[in-house]
Design an enzyme around this catalytic site. Structure first.
Site, short mmCIF file in Angstrom:
data_model
loop_
_atom_site.label_atom_id
_atom_site.label_comp_id
_atom_site.label_asym_id
_atom_site.label_seq_id
_atom_site.Cartn_x
_atom_site.Cartn_y
_atom_site.Cartn_z
N HIS A 1 12.40 44.48 -8.87
CA HIS A 1 12.33 42.93 -8.76
C HIS A 1 12.43 42.51 -7.31
O HIS A 1 13.64 43.01 -7.01
CB HIS A 1 12.99 42.39 -9.75
CG HIS A 1 12.81 41.01 -10.11
ND1 HIS A 1 13.00 39.86 -9.17
CD2 HIS A 1 12.41 40.43 -11.27
CE1 HIS A 1 12.76 38.94 -9.78
NE2 HIS A 1 12.25 38.99 -11.21
N GLY B 1 13.62 47.14 -11.73
CA GLY B 1 12.60 46.93 -12.83
C GLY B 1 11.15 47.45 -12.33
O GLY B 1 10.30 47.56 -13.31
N TYR C 1 20.22 42.21 -17.90
CA TYR C 1 18.91 43.09 -18.28
C TYR C 1 18.26 42.58 -19.72
O TYR C 1 19.14 42.07 -20.59
CB TYR C 1 18.75 44.48 -18.24
CG TYR C 1 17.56 45.10 -17.62
CD1 TYR C 1 17.14 44.75 -16.26
CD2 TYR C 1 16.85 45.86 -18.51
CE1 TYR C 1 15.94 45.27 -16.05
CE2 TYR C 1 15.68 46.62 -18.20
CZ TYR C 1 15.15 46.18 -17.09
OH TYR C 1 13.92 46.51 -16.42
O1 YXS Z 1 16.07 43.43 6.10
P1 YXS Z 1 14.80 42.96 5.80
O2 YXS Z 1 14.35 41.59 5.93
O3 YXS Z 1 13.84 43.75 6.67
O4 YXS Z 1 14.39 43.11 4.31
C1 YXS Z 1 14.66 44.78 3.79
C2 YXS Z 1 15.26 44.47 2.42
O5 YXS Z 1 15.90 43.43 2.10
C3 YXS Z 1 13.92 44.63 1.59
N1 YXS Z 1 14.23 44.88 0.36
C4 YXS Z 1 14.16 43.91 -0.95
N2 YXS Z 1 13.81 42.57 -0.76
C5 YXS Z 1 14.06 41.95 -2.20
N3 YXS Z 1 14.26 42.72 -3.27
C6 YXS Z 1 14.29 43.93 -3.10
N4 YXS Z 1 14.37 44.70 -4.59
C7 YXS Z 1 14.22 44.77 -1.88
N5 YXS Z 1 14.34 46.03 -1.62
C8 YXS Z 1 14.37 45.94 -0.13
O6 YXS Z 1 13.11 45.36 2.25
C9 YXS Z 1 13.42 45.38 3.68
C10 YXS Z 1 13.53 47.02 3.91
O7 YXS Z 1 14.65 47.55 3.21
P2 YXS Z 1 15.67 48.49 3.77
O8 YXS Z 1 16.01 48.20 5.02
O9 YXS Z 1 16.91 48.39 2.46
O10 YXS Z 1 14.75 49.70 3.34
P3 YXS Z 1 15.28 51.34 3.24
O11 YXS Z 1 14.07 52.14 3.48
O12 YXS Z 1 16.49 51.37 4.11
O13 YXS Z 1 15.93 51.17 1.74
C11 YXS Z 1 14.76 51.15 0.57
C12 YXS Z 1 15.92 50.85 -0.88
C13 YXS Z 1 14.73 50.57 -1.60
C14 YXS Z 1 16.70 52.14 -1.05
C15 YXS Z 1 16.43 49.60 -0.57
O14 YXS Z 1 15.88 48.74 0.04
C16 YXS Z 1 17.34 49.03 -1.62
O15 YXS Z 1 18.24 49.58 -2.34
N6 YXS Z 1 16.67 48.32 -2.30
C17 YXS Z 1 17.13 47.54 -3.55
C18 YXS Z 1 16.76 48.41 -4.74
C19 YXS Z 1 17.16 47.55 -5.74
O16 YXS Z 1 18.41 47.25 -6.12
N7 YXS Z 1 16.33 47.13 -6.76
C20 YXS Z 1 16.64 46.35 -7.94
C21 YXS Z 1 16.07 44.89 -7.92
S1 YXS Z 1 16.70 43.86 -8.99
C22 YXS Z 1 15.69 44.48 -10.40
O17 YXS Z 1 14.57 45.11 -10.13
C23 YXS Z 1 15.98 43.94 -11.72
C24 YXS Z 1 16.05 42.64 -11.83
S2 YXS Z 1 17.19 45.00 -12.22
O18 YXS Z 1 18.37 44.88 -11.39
O19 YXS Z 1 17.77 44.29 -13.55
O20 YXS Z 1 16.67 46.11 -12.61
#
Ligand code: YXS
Length: 259
Positions: free
Chosen positions: A64, A108, A138
């Site tokens: 998400h 998500g 969730y």
């Molecule tokens: O800093 P900039 O502007 O370049 O942006 C970065 C990140 O902020 C952005 N980004 C996201 N923005 C919004 N929502 C996200 N889920 C998200 N993930 C990433 O993308 C740019 C590059 O990210 P970066 O530098 O972290 O990339 P990386 O290659 O070093 O790492 C990739 C990840 C996926 C490991 C890392 O971005 C990460 O941990 N992202 C969050 C993963 C996560 O927690 N997703 C759950 C979202 S909440 C959801 O799905 C549900 C509501 S729940 O939580 O209930 O399941």
């Protein structure tokens, strides 16, 4: 620049997530592109769909879009939220949807993947459920989709730890249909999709819906339903939820106080 591309090859359609700058985070715009693509393929009466990310990605989807999660009060994963709409579109699509995975599948996005009918993964794929890392309340529907796809013991471990699970363990537990090297997965998936497309589409569509109705067949009393809603309200209105979002935005580890 389009966040999603859609192509049709005979009776097989392919929908591709293509927003690498934000790691294919499932924001409203990207989800609208996915839903529009599925609706176009449905109108074109395709008999199988491949849902994939751009080749070579390290992150299939970061889940998400955290920037679009409401700060509080509004249910972040309610019935009419875009992510819910996408999951229902996949489950109600009248032909099998094959998730072709490369890289990490987060939050998500796991629910989106497990709402598909088959899962093909490259050896680098990982799955991570992250509500606990963000303090997100969730949804029951999402948990049911996940519970239908994996043993409860694994779902609990993933939900409580928020740690990624690798494809080897996912394969051992039957979460994925095939693990295929990155240089072969597109051809392998296209071949299986074409096989499905040669079979009787009405019979295939009926069995897909029959299996979904069987998955949905759970009895809940009014009291159980009310309690479920109360649990989600409590988490959604907590300081921990706000802390989870703030920590992500500040790129720091969250400090949860249980309040
Ligand atoms: O800093 P900039 O502007 O370049 O942006 C970065 C990140 O902020 C952005 N980004 C996201 N923005 C919004 N929502 C996200 N889920 C998200 N993930 C990433 O993308 C740019 C590059 O990210 P970066 O530098 O972290 O990339 P990386 O290659 O070093 O790492 C990739 C990840 C996926 C490991 C890392 O971005 C990460 O941990 N992202 C969050 C993963 C996560 O927690 N997703 C759950 C979202 S909440 C959801 O799905 C549900 C509501 S729940 O939580 O209930 O399941």
């Amino acid at each position: 620049m389009a966040l999603v591309s859609v192509i049709t090859d005979g009776a097989v359609g392919t929908v591709m997530l293509d927003h690498p700058e934000k790691r294919n985070a499932l924001g409203e715009a990207l989800i609208a592109g996915l839903v529009d693509g599925l609706d176009r393929l449905r109108a074109g009466a395709v008999r199988a769909v491949v849902l994939r990310a751009a080749p070579g990605t390290k992150v299939w989807s970061a889940g998400h879009d955290i920037d679009e999660l409401p700060s509080s009060r509004r249910d972040p994963l309610g019935w009419s939220e875009p992510l819910r709409l996408l999951v229902r579109r996949l489950q109600e699509f009248p032909a099998p949807v094959i998730a072709q995975l490369e890289g990490g599948v987060w939050g998500g996005a796991c629910e989106v993947v497990f709402a598909c009918d088959l899962i093909h993964a490259t050896p680098d794929v990982t799955f991570a459920l992250t509500p606990a890392r963000l303090g997100v309340p969730y949804g029951l529907f999402g948990l049911k989709t996940l519970a239908s796809a994996m043993p409860r013991s694994l779902l609990r471990e993933m939900a409580f730890t928020a740690r990624p699970v690798g494809v080897e363990r996912a394969w051992q537990l039957g979460l994925v249909n095939h693990v295929v090297p990155v240089d072969r997965i597109a051809g392998f998936t296209a071949d299986l999709a074409r096989t499905i497309a040669t079979n009787a589409p009405l019979a295939v569509a009926a069995m897909k819906e029959q299996l979904r109705i069987l998955d949905d067949a759970i009895g809940l009393g009014p009291g159980q339903f009310e309690r479920l809603q109360e649990l989600r309200r409590t988490v959604g209105e907590s300081g921990d939820y706000r802390e989870g979002l703030a920590a992500f935005a500040a790129k720091r580890a969250p400090v949860f106080l249980g309040t």
